[in-house]
Motif scaffolding. Sequence first.
Motif, PDB file in Angstrom:
ATOM      1  N   TYR A  99      10.889  42.660 -45.764  1.00  0.00           N
ATOM      2  CA  TYR A  99      11.689  41.423 -45.732  1.00  0.00           C
ATOM      3  C   TYR A  99      13.143  41.737 -45.382  1.00  0.00           C
ATOM      4  CZ  TYR A  99      14.815  37.854 -47.480  1.00  0.00           C
ATOM      5  OH  TYR A  99      15.846  36.958 -47.587  1.00  0.00           O
ATOM      6  N   GLY A 157       7.274  39.928 -55.652  1.00  0.00           N
ATOM      7  CA  GLY A 157       7.529  38.496 -55.699  1.00  0.00           C
ATOM      8  C   GLY A 157       8.749  38.098 -54.890  1.00  0.00           C
ATOM      9  N   ILE A 184       8.602  35.805 -51.469  1.00  0.00           N
ATOM     10  CA  ILE A 184       9.382  34.565 -51.357  1.00  0.00           C
ATOM     11  C   ILE A 184      10.324  34.637 -50.158  1.00  0.00           C
ATOM     12  CG2 ILE A 184      11.191  33.186 -52.472  1.00  0.00           C
ATOM     13  CD1 ILE A 184       9.909  33.938 -55.163  1.00  0.00           C
ATOM     14  N   PHE A 188       8.403  34.162 -46.959  1.00  0.00           N
ATOM     15  CA  PHE A 188       8.034  32.753 -46.796  1.00  0.00           C
ATOM     16  C   PHE A 188       9.218  31.933 -46.291  1.00  0.00           C
ATOM     17  CE2 PHE A 188       7.682  28.435 -48.481  1.00  0.00           C
ATOM     18  CZ  PHE A 188       6.436  28.067 -48.006  1.00  0.00           C
ATOM     19  N   LEU A 189      10.390  32.168 -46.865  1.00  0.00           N
ATOM     20  CA  LEU A 189      11.573  31.417 -46.443  1.00  0.00           C
ATOM     21  C   LEU A 189      12.019  31.809 -45.043  1.00  0.00           C
ATOM     22  CD1 LEU A 189      13.670  31.509 -49.762  1.00  0.00           C
ATOM     23  CD2 LEU A 189      12.334  29.593 -48.833  1.00  0.00           C
ATOM     24  N   ILE A 222      18.147  36.335 -52.455  1.00  0.00           N
ATOM     25  CA  ILE A 222      16.861  36.978 -52.759  1.00  0.00           C
ATOM     26  C   ILE A 222      17.078  38.323 -53.434  1.00  0.00           C
ATOM     27  CG2 ILE A 222      14.817  38.041 -51.722  1.00  0.00           C
ATOM     28  CD1 ILE A 222      14.611  35.054 -51.814  1.00  0.00           C
TER      29      ILE A 222
END
Length: 432
Positions: A297, A27, A31, A34-35, A7
């Motif tokens: 994240y 973005g 992502i 979400f993962l 990522i």
Amino acid sequence: MIVSVVIVIFMLLLLGTGFPIFLALGGAGAIGLFLAKGPMALALAATSFFGQLNSFEMIALPLFILMGHVLSKTPIGKDLFEVASKWLVRLPGGLAIASVGACTIFGAVSGVSIAGVAAVGSLAVPEMVKRGYDRKLAAGSVVTAGALSMLIPPSVPFIIYSAISGESVAKLFIGGIVPGLAIAFMLSALILVKVWLKPELAVSTADVSNTWRECLSSLKKIWHALLLILLVLGSIYTGIATPTEASAVGAAGAFLIAGFAYKTLNIRTVLAILRESLKVSAAILLIMGCARIFGDYLNIVRLPQTLTSFLLGLHLPNMIIMLTIMALLIVLGMFVDGVSLIVVTTPILLPLVTAMGYDPLWYGIILVINLELAVVTPPVGLNLYTLRGVCPFLSIEEIIQSSIPFLAVEVVVLIVFTLFPALSLWLPSFIR
């Protein structure tokens, strides 16, 4: 762990291909969330975004940007240069030193480096060249000193770092004073030495005589700027006002100076100022909000903590790690703008810095010193292209070459303040 590294690489690739910074950060962060946590974790992205921006302290950022844009529409840069030249003209290379002084004072009423380069450089560089100064000496003295707006308070990068790290804006502001003045002094010393070794670089002005009365009288041109600095910074350091409240005073004072002292405001100019400052503020705030998504994240997958454990496990001296970080930031600054550099690297590197026992306030100060290099180093050095825009008779190659010796001086200052943290921290220690 492998997914989180992918990522991060994905985000860097987006940045490297010219993808909008806020989309690359937001973005990649969305992502990753979400993962890591599934669809429900995407709600955290919205919470992170608005949580970053929904604070009283963040109001200071657009107001200080507005202040700088208002003053950039006035001849204040010209007046600062003329006053500084009266005081310093008898020194070897006095006009170049005056340019450094003018950029330093302009930094205290702006906070945006390109504004300082444009405001001072548009007059100072042509004037020095006209008087027989070496073109590279004239350009180098402005293009590097203009970056002092990032370090001399009120500083936009300090506000951004404060929002990410939670450090006091007031302490960051006062912490930038000593290194800012140190850089200004060292740049001036370099000019003195260069002209002393090669007198042909600057026309001699030793025979020019300005009396003390004339020097003191010249201050009447900039009394309003000095008063504005006193009101904004003095109110913060004495505890009378918060940085946000002081930013409102600064923006209002800038409008008063532009409207009544210089009479440069009309409806069209005001609308242009508002449009420009809104564009800059919105871009920075959008990047910061999306950076928070990416930072959250990273914290969820504990990438900063893993990196910290790995590097500390190598048992290298802490100062070696810090100098390596500074070198890495210098390289990144050649390709990434200052705001992006703060918002991308701080969530990753700050946990490592604090784990080594360093003060996050100190790290914020040397980070911004490092950013001064970023706005002058090609290929993304904004100050280089700003000076080229206001001085079209100079080539971009000349401007880049002119900046090299001045950049070397700034690197030395960065190393000194990295090796001796107390130099940055003693002044903020007086603020409770």
